[in-house]
Design an enzyme around this catalytic site. Sequence first.
Site, PDB file in Angstrom:
ATOM      1  CE  LYS A 215       6.593  -0.113   1.975  1.00 22.66           C
ATOM      2  NZ  LYS A 215       5.836   0.660   1.015  1.00 22.66           N
TER       3      LYS A 215
ATOM      4  CG  HIS B 241       1.802   4.221   4.518  1.00 22.05           C
ATOM      5  ND1 HIS B 241       1.536   3.074   5.222  1.00 22.05           N
ATOM      6  CD2 HIS B 241       2.268   3.812   3.322  1.00 22.05           C
ATOM      7  CE1 HIS B 241       1.842   2.021   4.482  1.00 22.05           C
ATOM      8  NE2 HIS B 241       2.292   2.452   3.324  1.00 22.05           N
TER       9      HIS B 241
ATOM     10  CG  HIS C 130       1.923  -1.648   3.469  1.00 23.29           C
ATOM     11  ND1 HIS C 130       1.433  -0.706   2.591  1.00 23.29           N
ATOM     12  CD2 HIS C 130       0.834  -2.175   4.094  1.00 23.29           C
ATOM     13  CE1 HIS C 130       0.111  -0.671   2.666  1.00 23.29           C
ATOM     14  NE2 HIS C 130      -0.275  -1.561   3.574  1.00 23.29           N
TER      15      HIS C 130
ATOM     16  CG  ASP D 195       1.607   5.898   0.334  1.00 27.05           C
ATOM     17  OD1 ASP D 195       2.318   5.390  -0.552  1.00 27.05           O
ATOM     18  OD2 ASP D 195       0.647   5.305   0.849  1.00 27.05           O
TER      19      ASP D 195
ATOM     20  CG  HIS E   8       3.973   4.635  -4.559  1.00 22.23           C
ATOM     21  ND1 HIS E   8       4.255   3.284  -4.548  1.00 22.23           N
ATOM     22  CD2 HIS E   8       3.584   4.941  -3.287  1.00 22.23           C
ATOM     23  CE1 HIS E   8       4.039   2.802  -3.329  1.00 22.23           C
ATOM     24  NE2 HIS E   8       3.637   3.782  -2.547  1.00 22.23           N
TER      25      HIS E   8
ATOM     26  CG  HIS F 150       6.077   6.091   1.481  1.00 22.33           C
ATOM     27  ND1 HIS F 150       6.045   4.973   2.279  1.00 22.33           N
ATOM     28  CD2 HIS F 150       5.317   5.775   0.398  1.00 22.33           C
ATOM     29  CE1 HIS F 150       5.316   4.035   1.711  1.00 22.33           C
ATOM     30  NE2 HIS F 150       4.843   4.501   0.562  1.00 22.33           N
TER      31      HIS F 150
HETATM   32  O1  DOR Z   1      -2.785   3.540  -1.245  1.00 17.32           O
HETATM   33  C1  DOR Z   1      -1.752   2.970  -1.550  1.00 17.32           C
HETATM   34  N1  DOR Z   1      -1.281   3.002  -2.818  1.00 17.32           N
HETATM   35  N2  DOR Z   1      -1.087   2.294  -0.619  1.00 17.32           N
HETATM   36  C2  DOR Z   1      -0.038   1.530  -0.926  1.00 17.32           C
HETATM   37  O2  DOR Z   1       0.493   0.917  -0.036  1.00 17.32           O
HETATM   38  C3  DOR Z   1       0.422   1.378  -2.325  1.00 17.32           C
HETATM   39  C4  DOR Z   1       0.019   2.526  -3.136  1.00 17.32           C
HETATM   40  C5  DOR Z   1       0.172   2.293  -4.627  1.00 17.32           C
HETATM   41  O3  DOR Z   1       1.237   1.849  -5.048  1.00 17.32           O
HETATM   42  O4  DOR Z   1      -0.779   2.582  -5.369  1.00 17.32           O
HETATM   43 ZN    ZN Z   2       3.307   3.637  -0.517  1.00 15.19          ZN
END
Ligand code: DOR
Ligand code: ZN
Length: 341
Positions: free
Chosen positions: A96, A171, A133, A244, A15, A13
Amino acid sequence: MQALTLTRPDDWHLHLRDGPVLTRTVSDTARQFSRAVIMPNLTPPVVTTAMAIDYKARLDAQGTRLTPLMTLYLTDNTSAQEIQRGYDSGIVKAVKLYPAGATTNSAAGVTNIEHIYPAIEMLQELGMPLLVHGEVTHQDVDIFDREKGFIDQQLAPLLDRFPRLKCVFEHITTSEAAQFVAQASERVGATITPQHLLYNRNDLLVGGVKPHLYCLPVLKRNTHQQALQDMVASGNNKFFLGTDSAPHAQGAKESACGCAGCYSSPAAIELYAQAFEAIDALDKLEAFASFNGADFYGLARNTDTITLLRNSWQVPESLTYGADVIIPLGAGQTLNWQLQA
Ligand code: DOR
Ligand code: ZN
């Protein structure tokens, strides 16, 4: 023990964002991980297979050895055909579900899960995982109760309706989520972040708000942190590593309306080692980080290794992030284990 050699881990997971910051985010991940499941909440979100293929090309252009496993962002309009197209591409590995309004760039997410029953039916047929989520978004539900609300109102009924659905509860932050996954079918797994193992809401709020510990789902009370720790210490193979890691520039975090997300990639495996050592469960780290996720996704385990050395080192206070600066998770903290270069 002075050295800990593990099968190379994967991040299930992650980003990475897009544009100039990829130089940082992709290489910070590639230093330790082989594969990563790439979240689709860009602006605009990655809603089609064609967009996922283009995004993957931009990630691959960074020239690291990271293998990105792409995902699609579900909207109210995602069709079963688009799911089939993603699957057939061989590039899209999961889909997702963001409830609309739950988190960063989720405005285009799903407003009512019934809208996507055809897409979910197709996921079930293909055996492609639905990543969720898991938070309800109603204004009248307390932010600390939103994960439990999601289990009761959305996830349990969904899995009753689609009993063969492969699903990752992403998460997780509560004892209820850990218990739910543990008692669910073998097609249901969960990722756990380093911050939810290492910290609780006191760390976030006592003595002043720590914006760099603010993420969604938000850190919960210490009994929930303990439940997650107990679950990973038990060695249950339904639970696996998903950082995450969610970068936001320093200014966007240290703001009157600070963004949610912890940037853990620069020290991710070391942060997990710190968390596992603190609960005397270092012997469970390799399966959590390197086996359980691959097994769940039906992918081969990695064959190369990484080595962590028992070396005290300090997580950098800040790093460059495109034209900005970013504060990594654990900034300034001393960690006991360091990835061997
Ligand atoms: O804390 C988070 N940041 N939770 C999420 O679900 C998205 C993520 C983000 O993309 O910044
Ligand atoms: Zn995430």
